[in-house]
Design an enzyme around this catalytic site. Structure first.
Site, PDB file in Angstrom:
ATOM      1  CE  LYS A  30      44.477  34.379  50.617  1.00  0.00           C
ATOM      2  NZ  LYS A  30      44.088  33.478  49.506  1.00  0.00           N
TER       3      LYS A  30
ATOM      4  CE1 TYR B 211      47.183  35.525  48.694  1.00  0.00           C
ATOM      5  CE2 TYR B 211      46.128  34.686  46.720  1.00  0.00           C
ATOM      6  CZ  TYR B 211      46.818  34.455  47.885  1.00  0.00           C
ATOM      7  OH  TYR B 211      47.135  33.175  48.262  1.00  0.00           O
TER       8      TYR B 211
END
Length: 307
Positions: free
Chosen positions: A163, A135
């Site tokens: 992400k 992330y």
């Protein structure tokens, strides 16, 4: 194995008015996500209020999600811990419980150096066989995973996706140019969802999908089928709602939206409190206006992809 593609909701955690887990409403929401055609379920992120959950509550949610979805879609566990030791423990426990993948944030609270961040991610990856999504959100977490850092991280075979939440949409292209299909790229910003998919993102880790799963999946499927104008019609309607995701009160905002679509409640866990005053009125108006004009969706399932 996870096919890193499609819409993966970062689901909210449902609470009762007595501040206990509301597993009945949790199940109702997860089933709505799966029925709409999402491609995975992510538990324990910011939207899931993970920082307020006890370990036993997290385990309960993992077990419940796995039971609800069966083998239909993968259940992915978010890791956002303060120590490497704790992160490894969470990863190994998630694997033991039957989760299919991990989404891993950089170290919390401590602003690690680039080297420390890479070592942290690699230590987690080397402790588990589960596939991992990194992330990257320097706006909220103050640590950026650069392309050079990603190059090092991809030495771990099970680091497979990112992400991408830098807010710089061109980063999707940079990542794809450098790593090709070795790294699957997901947008993590709701207000950049369609744009990111059009320029090559493999998927969308979404927030407002918690309240509007069909609309979110429809945008993804239509884009992948080359039906950009049809996707754009839905996206234009969706934008005022999607803007509720880019706020410090995104949890309260999205839970109010879940109330409107009858797949959630607005109960949050303190120190979060339900919205009040003019801000509450503003958010409710955004939701009410959207509900009055909610689009009739085209048949979006089983479209032939052009990508």
């Amino acid at each position: 194995m996870i096919h890193w593609e499609g819409v993966m909701p970062a689901v909210t955690t449902k609470f009762t008015s007595e501040d206990e887990l509301d597993l009945a409403m949790f199940e109702k929401n997860i089933r709505a996500q799966v029925d709409a055609g999402v491609h995975g379920i992510i538990l324990g992120g910011t939207l899931g209020e993970a920082s307020t959950l006890a370990n036993e509550e997290k385990e309960t949610l993992i077990k419940a999600a796995l039971e609800i979805v069966g083998h239909k879609v993968p259940v992915i566990i978010n890791i956002a811990e303060q120590s490497t030791k704790e992160a490894i423990a969470v990863a190994q426990n998630a694997e033991k419980l039957g989760a299919k993948g991990l989404m891993v944030l950089p170290p919390m609270r401590y602003k690690a150096t680039d080297h420390e961040t890479v070592v942290y991610f690699k230590a987690i990856a080397n402790s588990t066989s589960l596939p991992i999504m990194i992330y990257n959100n320097p706006v909220d977490y103050k640590i950026e995973v650069t392309l050079d850092m990603m190059e090092e991280l991809l030495e771990c075979d099970n680091i497979q996706a990112i992400k991408e939440s830098t807010r710089d949409i061109t980063n999707v292209i940079r990542l794809k140019n450098r790593f090709g299909d070795r790294l699957k790229v997901f947008t993590g910003v709701d207000t950049l969802g369609l744009e990111s998919l059009v320029i090559g993102a493999d998927g969308w880790v979404a927030g407002l999908v918690c309240a509007y799963p069909a609309e979110t999946v429809a945008i993804y499927e239509l884009v992948k089928a080359g039906k950009i104008n049809e996707a754009l019609d839905i996206y234009r309607w969706f934008m005022p709602l999607l803007e509720l995701d880019i706020s410090p009160q995104l949890v309260q905002n999205i839970k109010l939206a879940e109330v409107a679509t009858e797949i959630g409640t607005e109960h949050v866990r303190a120190p979060r409190l339900p919205l009040q005053g003019k801000e509450r009125e503003r958010v409710i108006k955004v939701i009410d206006d959207a509900m009055k004009n909610r689009p009739v969706l085209p048949e979006y399932k089983n479209l032939k992809s052009e990508v």
